[in-house]
Every structure is written in C-alpha cells, then in structure tokens.
Write a protein that holds these residues in place. Structure first.
Motif, PDB file in Angstrom:
ATOM      1  N   LEU A 159       0.826  -1.207   0.000  1.00  0.00           N
ATOM      2  CA  LEU A 159       0.000   0.000   0.000  1.00  0.00           C
ATOM      3  C   LEU A 159       0.863   1.260   0.000  1.00  0.00           C
ATOM      4  O   LEU A 159       0.495   2.276  -0.612  1.00  0.00           O
ATOM      5  CB  LEU A 159      -0.927  -0.003   1.218  1.00  0.00           C
ATOM      6  CG  LEU A 159      -2.008  -1.084   1.227  1.00  0.00           C
ATOM      7  CD1 LEU A 159      -2.779  -1.042   2.534  1.00  0.00           C
ATOM      8  CD2 LEU A 159      -2.957  -0.912   0.046  1.00  0.00           C
ATOM      9  N   THR A 160       2.018   1.193   0.671  1.00  0.00           N
ATOM     10  CA  THR A 160       2.926   2.349   0.693  1.00  0.00           C
ATOM     11  C   THR A 160       3.467   2.631  -0.701  1.00  0.00           C
ATOM     12  O   THR A 160       3.528   3.795  -1.138  1.00  0.00           O
ATOM     13  CB  THR A 160       4.084   2.097   1.674  1.00  0.00           C
ATOM     14  OG1 THR A 160       3.564   1.921   2.995  1.00  0.00           O
ATOM     15  CG2 THR A 160       5.052   3.287   1.675  1.00  0.00           C
ATOM     16  N   PHE A 161       3.865   1.571  -1.427  1.00  0.00           N
ATOM     17  CA  PHE A 161       4.359   1.751  -2.795  1.00  0.00           C
ATOM     18  C   PHE A 161       3.265   2.256  -3.733  1.00  0.00           C
ATOM     19  O   PHE A 161       3.544   2.914  -4.734  1.00  0.00           O
ATOM     20  CB  PHE A 161       4.921   0.435  -3.331  1.00  0.00           C
ATOM     21  CG  PHE A 161       6.218   0.026  -2.683  1.00  0.00           C
ATOM     22  CD1 PHE A 161       7.171   0.973  -2.331  1.00  0.00           C
ATOM     23  CD2 PHE A 161       6.482  -1.314  -2.405  1.00  0.00           C
ATOM     24  CE1 PHE A 161       8.354   0.606  -1.748  1.00  0.00           C
ATOM     25  CE2 PHE A 161       7.675  -1.694  -1.814  1.00  0.00           C
ATOM     26  CZ  PHE A 161       8.615  -0.729  -1.477  1.00  0.00           C
ATOM     27  N   GLU A 162       2.017   1.955  -3.389  1.00  0.00           N
ATOM     28  CA  GLU A 162       0.903   2.423  -4.214  1.00  0.00           C
ATOM     29  C   GLU A 162       0.509   3.856  -3.891  1.00  0.00           C
ATOM     30  O   GLU A 162      -0.362   4.428  -4.547  1.00  0.00           O
ATOM     31  CB  GLU A 162      -0.307   1.505  -4.028  1.00  0.00           C
ATOM     32  CG  GLU A 162      -0.099   0.111  -4.618  1.00  0.00           C
ATOM     33  CD  GLU A 162      -1.276  -0.807  -4.348  1.00  0.00           C
ATOM     34  OE1 GLU A 162      -2.178  -0.412  -3.552  1.00  0.00           O
ATOM     35  OE2 GLU A 162      -1.308  -1.922  -4.906  1.00  0.00           O
ATOM     36  N   GLY A 163       1.139   4.441  -2.859  1.00  0.00           N
ATOM     37  CA  GLY A 163       0.890   5.849  -2.556  1.00  0.00           C
ATOM     38  C   GLY A 163       0.228   6.115  -1.222  1.00  0.00           C
ATOM     39  O   GLY A 163       0.070   7.277  -0.834  1.00  0.00           O
ATOM     40  N   THR A 164      -0.180   5.064  -0.511  1.00  0.00           N
ATOM     41  CA  THR A 164      -0.813   5.243   0.796  1.00  0.00           C
ATOM     42  C   THR A 164       0.150   4.783   1.877  1.00  0.00           C
ATOM     43  O   THR A 164       0.274   3.589   2.142  1.00  0.00           O
ATOM     44  CB  THR A 164      -2.128   4.435   0.892  1.00  0.00           C
ATOM     45  OG1 THR A 164      -2.969   4.761  -0.204  1.00  0.00           O
ATOM     46  CG2 THR A 164      -2.848   4.743   2.194  1.00  0.00           C
ATOM     47  N   ASN A 165       0.832   5.709   2.493  1.00  0.00           N
ATOM     48  CA  ASN A 165       1.867   5.387   3.483  1.00  0.00           C
ATOM     49  C   ASN A 165       1.258   4.726   4.718  1.00  0.00           C
ATOM     50  O   ASN A 165       0.452   5.331   5.432  1.00  0.00           O
ATOM     51  CB  ASN A 165       2.617   6.658   3.878  1.00  0.00           C
ATOM     52  CG  ASN A 165       3.824   6.360   4.758  1.00  0.00           C
ATOM     53  OD1 ASN A 165       4.171   5.207   4.991  1.00  0.00           O
ATOM     54  ND2 ASN A 165       4.464   7.411   5.252  1.00  0.00           N
ATOM     55  N   GLN A 166       1.654   3.479   4.965  1.00  0.00           N
ATOM     56  CA  GLN A 166       1.145   2.742   6.117  1.00  0.00           C
ATOM     57  C   GLN A 166       2.085   2.805   7.321  1.00  0.00           C
ATOM     58  O   GLN A 166       1.718   2.372   8.410  1.00  0.00           O
ATOM     59  CB  GLN A 166       0.938   1.274   5.730  1.00  0.00           C
ATOM     60  CG  GLN A 166      -0.075   1.066   4.624  1.00  0.00           C
ATOM     61  CD  GLN A 166      -1.491   1.420   5.048  1.00  0.00           C
ATOM     62  OE1 GLN A 166      -2.009   0.878   6.008  1.00  0.00           O
ATOM     63  NE2 GLN A 166      -2.115   2.339   4.337  1.00  0.00           N
ATOM     64  N   PHE A 167       3.261   3.370   7.120  1.00  0.00           N
ATOM     65  CA  PHE A 167       4.235   3.409   8.205  1.00  0.00           C
ATOM     66  C   PHE A 167       4.030   4.600   9.136  1.00  0.00           C
ATOM     67  O   PHE A 167       4.828   4.838  10.031  1.00  0.00           O
ATOM     68  CB  PHE A 167       5.652   3.403   7.630  1.00  0.00           C
ATOM     69  CG  PHE A 167       6.047   2.064   7.074  1.00  0.00           C
ATOM     70  CD1 PHE A 167       6.679   1.130   7.886  1.00  0.00           C
ATOM     71  CD2 PHE A 167       5.774   1.732   5.752  1.00  0.00           C
ATOM     72  CE1 PHE A 167       7.023  -0.118   7.388  1.00  0.00           C
ATOM     73  CE2 PHE A 167       6.115   0.489   5.248  1.00  0.00           C
ATOM     74  CZ  PHE A 167       6.742  -0.446   6.064  1.00  0.00           C
ATOM     75  N   VAL A 168       2.956   5.344   8.921  1.00  0.00           N
ATOM     76  CA  VAL A 168       2.583   6.399   9.859  1.00  0.00           C
ATOM     77  C   VAL A 168       1.729   5.837  10.993  1.00  0.00           C
ATOM     78  O   VAL A 168       1.457   6.523  11.972  1.00  0.00           O
ATOM     79  CB  VAL A 168       1.815   7.527   9.140  1.00  0.00           C
ATOM     80  CG1 VAL A 168       2.694   8.180   8.091  1.00  0.00           C
ATOM     81  CG2 VAL A 168       0.531   6.999   8.505  1.00  0.00           C
ATOM     82  N   TYR A 169       1.324   4.570  10.862  1.00  0.00           N
ATOM     83  CA  TYR A 169       0.507   3.914  11.886  1.00  0.00           C
ATOM     84  C   TYR A 169       1.393   3.084  12.808  1.00  0.00           C
ATOM     85  O   TYR A 169       2.291   2.373  12.358  1.00  0.00           O
ATOM     86  CB  TYR A 169      -0.550   3.020  11.241  1.00  0.00           C
ATOM     87  CG  TYR A 169      -1.450   3.735  10.265  1.00  0.00           C
ATOM     88  CD1 TYR A 169      -2.221   4.820  10.674  1.00  0.00           C
ATOM     89  CD2 TYR A 169      -1.528   3.329   8.940  1.00  0.00           C
ATOM     90  CE1 TYR A 169      -3.050   5.481   9.781  1.00  0.00           C
ATOM     91  CE2 TYR A 169      -2.353   3.978   8.039  1.00  0.00           C
ATOM     92  CZ  TYR A 169      -3.114   5.053   8.459  1.00  0.00           C
ATOM     93  OH  TYR A 169      -3.924   5.705   7.570  1.00  0.00           O
ATOM     94  N   PHE A 170       1.110   3.163  14.105  1.00  0.00           N
ATOM     95  CA  PHE A 170       1.913   2.408  15.073  1.00  0.00           C
ATOM     96  C   PHE A 170       1.734   0.902  14.888  1.00  0.00           C
ATOM     97  O   PHE A 170       2.627   0.111  15.219  1.00  0.00           O
ATOM     98  CB  PHE A 170       1.554   2.821  16.503  1.00  0.00           C
ATOM     99  CG  PHE A 170       0.236   2.277  16.980  1.00  0.00           C
ATOM    100  CD1 PHE A 170       0.169   1.062  17.655  1.00  0.00           C
ATOM    101  CD2 PHE A 170      -0.942   2.988  16.755  1.00  0.00           C
ATOM    102  CE1 PHE A 170      -1.041   0.559  18.104  1.00  0.00           C
ATOM    103  CE2 PHE A 170      -2.152   2.485  17.201  1.00  0.00           C
ATOM    104  CZ  PHE A 170      -2.211   1.267  17.874  1.00  0.00           C
TER     105      PHE A 170
END
Length: 326
Positions: free
Chosen positions: A201-212
């Motif tokens: 999802l991060t590579f697709e443009g939705t950064n998931q690493f902002v979630y704990f």
C-alpha cells in the motif's frame, strides 16, 4: 493452471524458492559442523557458527528462497505456490543423502511422502484468504478473541519448552527445538503478511508506516525470526537434516494454516467435504511424522549406531557429529 504470463512467473519463482530453501538446510548444516570443530556447538548454546562463511551462505540461500516465495504470491495464486513448498523437503533430503551422507531408510522416505501428501491435501483444500486492504484491518483481526487466545497458547508452549525442557531434553528430543520454532513461525507469517500489505500500500501511494500498528508488526516479525533461527540452528546441529527438514515443514505448515484460519475466520466459508478433507490431511501428516520417528534408526550399521548413539559419546567433550542422535 492457466498458462498466463503471471502464473508462469509465479511458478518459476516458487520452484526457485524450494531450491534455495532446500539447499539452505544443507549449507547451514555444513557450516554448523565446521563451527563445531573449533567452538561450542549451537545445540549447547555456542554461536561460533556466526564466524563460518558456509553458515552465512546458507542464511543467504534461505533469505533468497523466502524472498522468491514472497514474490511468487504476487504473481500466482496461493493454491499453486504453497504446495510447491513441499519440494524443498525432497530436495534437502536428496542433498543430505549425497553430501552429508545422512542415510534415510525406505520407511523414512515413505514417512516424508506421507507428510508431503498430507500437507498438500490441507493446502489445496484450505479456504480462500480474505482480501485485506489496510494494516488496520489486519490489526483488528489480530486483536480478535480467537487470535489472542492462539497467541497466548503459543507463548505458554514456547515458555514451557524453553524453561523446562530445552536444557534437559533438547539434544535428545528433536520436538523440543521444533516445538519452539515451528509455532513461532506461524506468528511470523501473520506479521509478514501485515508488513507485506503495508509495503504494498505504501508503494501504491498510501503510506502505512505512519501507523503504530505497522511498527508493532515489524517488531514481532524481527523477534519471531530471531527466535526461529536460533532454535532451528540447534535442531539442525543436533539431529539429521533428512528428518528435521520434513518435520519442521509439516509442523510449520500446520501451525500456519491453523493461525490463518483463526485470524481470518475462513473456516466459516467451508463445507463439510472441505473440512473432512483437511482432517484427513492432518491424519496423514501425523502418520508420516510417526513413521519418521519410529524408523529413524533403521538401516544403520551397528558400528555406526554405537559410534553416534552411545551415552558415553553424548557426555564426552569430543566433536563427534550428533546428526544421527535423534
């Protein structure tokens, strides 16, 4: 199998994965044996294998295999990729026979075959995975009552084996080591799935690493991987690769399927025929594992058995390999 480009790529990656992973068992075992010549064995708590190039080559081979396996799922369906993992058992057993000179009796071969058939049966009839679109969805599933109970059961099992049985029975009972690394591996897979979704999802443009939640899953993956590597090394150092490889595969696959069914609640979508087939697969796995254990010493020459299995040798300070002491 549909002869699409993606399926062909997935098939090639899956087969490559089995070759790399199957080879890694043998290469790491060679490194462990070399390390035992000038340091404490991994089975007795030593870490001299970390200085052996052969062991690191085995680790690189295993990592390459896992990466290829992970990539295969991006191209081909799980029903194609997962059963091919059983080929690593056959590949490692053949290499162990010719390279490590670890003889596998004919009934051991039959036991391996039963393990492969049972695992394949379970995988082929396992329910379809639920589509996951965010890390938060995985977190909600992982914090459900069913999976929390499963994790607690695994933690209790690992703690009991580690604190009660590792020192007293670890080097004489293979299931102590594998009983720690195999169920831990099922937790690793769940964490890897979550981290994989986050990366995709991060590579697709939705950064998931902002979630704990993503970072918690990452820590779980790292911790479980280190625990798996440690106890798998102990098992490989103390017992025959030809037996460790199939039993580890069977236990790891079984625990992973159970964890997946509990987490994603896919059992609710199955009919009685599918459930019955999976139960038959489990019985086949248990039969193969039992056959492996009961026939592990058959076919060995008396002289070999006396050299490798005598209590005096087990308690001595010599560097005699423990590959046949199962």
């Amino acid at each position: 199998m549909g002869k699409t480009h993606d399926n062909v790529v997935g098939l090639i990656l899956a087969i490559s994965s089995t070759v790399f992973i199957g080879s890694s068992f043998i290469i790491k075992k060679m490194g462990l044996k070399k390390a035992a010549d000038h340091g404490n064995r991994a089975a007795t708590g030593g870490h001299s294998y970390l200085y052996e190039p052969w062991w690191w080559a085995g680790m690189i081979s295993m990592i390459a295999g896992e990466i290829a396996n992970f990539a295969a799922y991006a191209f081909a369906p799980a029903i194609l990729v997962t059963p091919l993992g059983a080929l690593s058992i056959i590949f490692s057993s053949v290499l162990a026979h010719f390279i490590l000179k670890e003889k596998l009796h004919i009934f051991g071969v039959l036991g391996c075959a039963l393990c492969v058939v049972g695992s394949t049966s379970i995988v082929l009839h396992a329910p379809k995975e639920k589509d996951i679109h965010s890390v938060k969805e995985v977190w909600e599933l992982a914090t459900g009552p069913g999976f929390i109970v499963y994790i607690c059961a695994i933690v209790i099992l690992v703690c009991v084996l580690h604190f009660r049985f590792v020192r007293s029975h670890g080097q004489t009972h293979m299931m102590v080591y594998l009983g720690i690394c195999s169920p831990t591996g099922s937790i690793t897979v769940m964490g890897v799935k979550a981290v994989g979704i986050a990366l995709k999802l991060t590579f697709e443009g939705t950064n998931q690493f902002v979630y704990f939640e993503t970072w918690i899953f990452t820590v779980v993956v790292i911790g479980c991987c280190l625990l798996q590597i440690n106890y798998l090394n102990k098992a490989l150092d103390a017992f025959s690769t030809a037996v460790v490889s199939p039993v580890y595969y069977v236990m790891f696959t079984s625990f992973t399927i159970v964890a997946s069914i509990i987490t994603f609640k896919e059992w609710a979508k199955q009919d009685s025929t599918q459930i019955a087939t999976e139960l038959c697969g489990f019985v086949t796995i248990l039969s193969g594992t039992f056959l492996l254990h009961r026939t592990k010493d058959m076919g060995n020459k008396p002289s070999d058995a006396s050299v490798h299995s005598s209590p005096e040798d087990n308690n001595s300070n010599t560097k005699t390999p423990l590959s046949n002491q199962i």
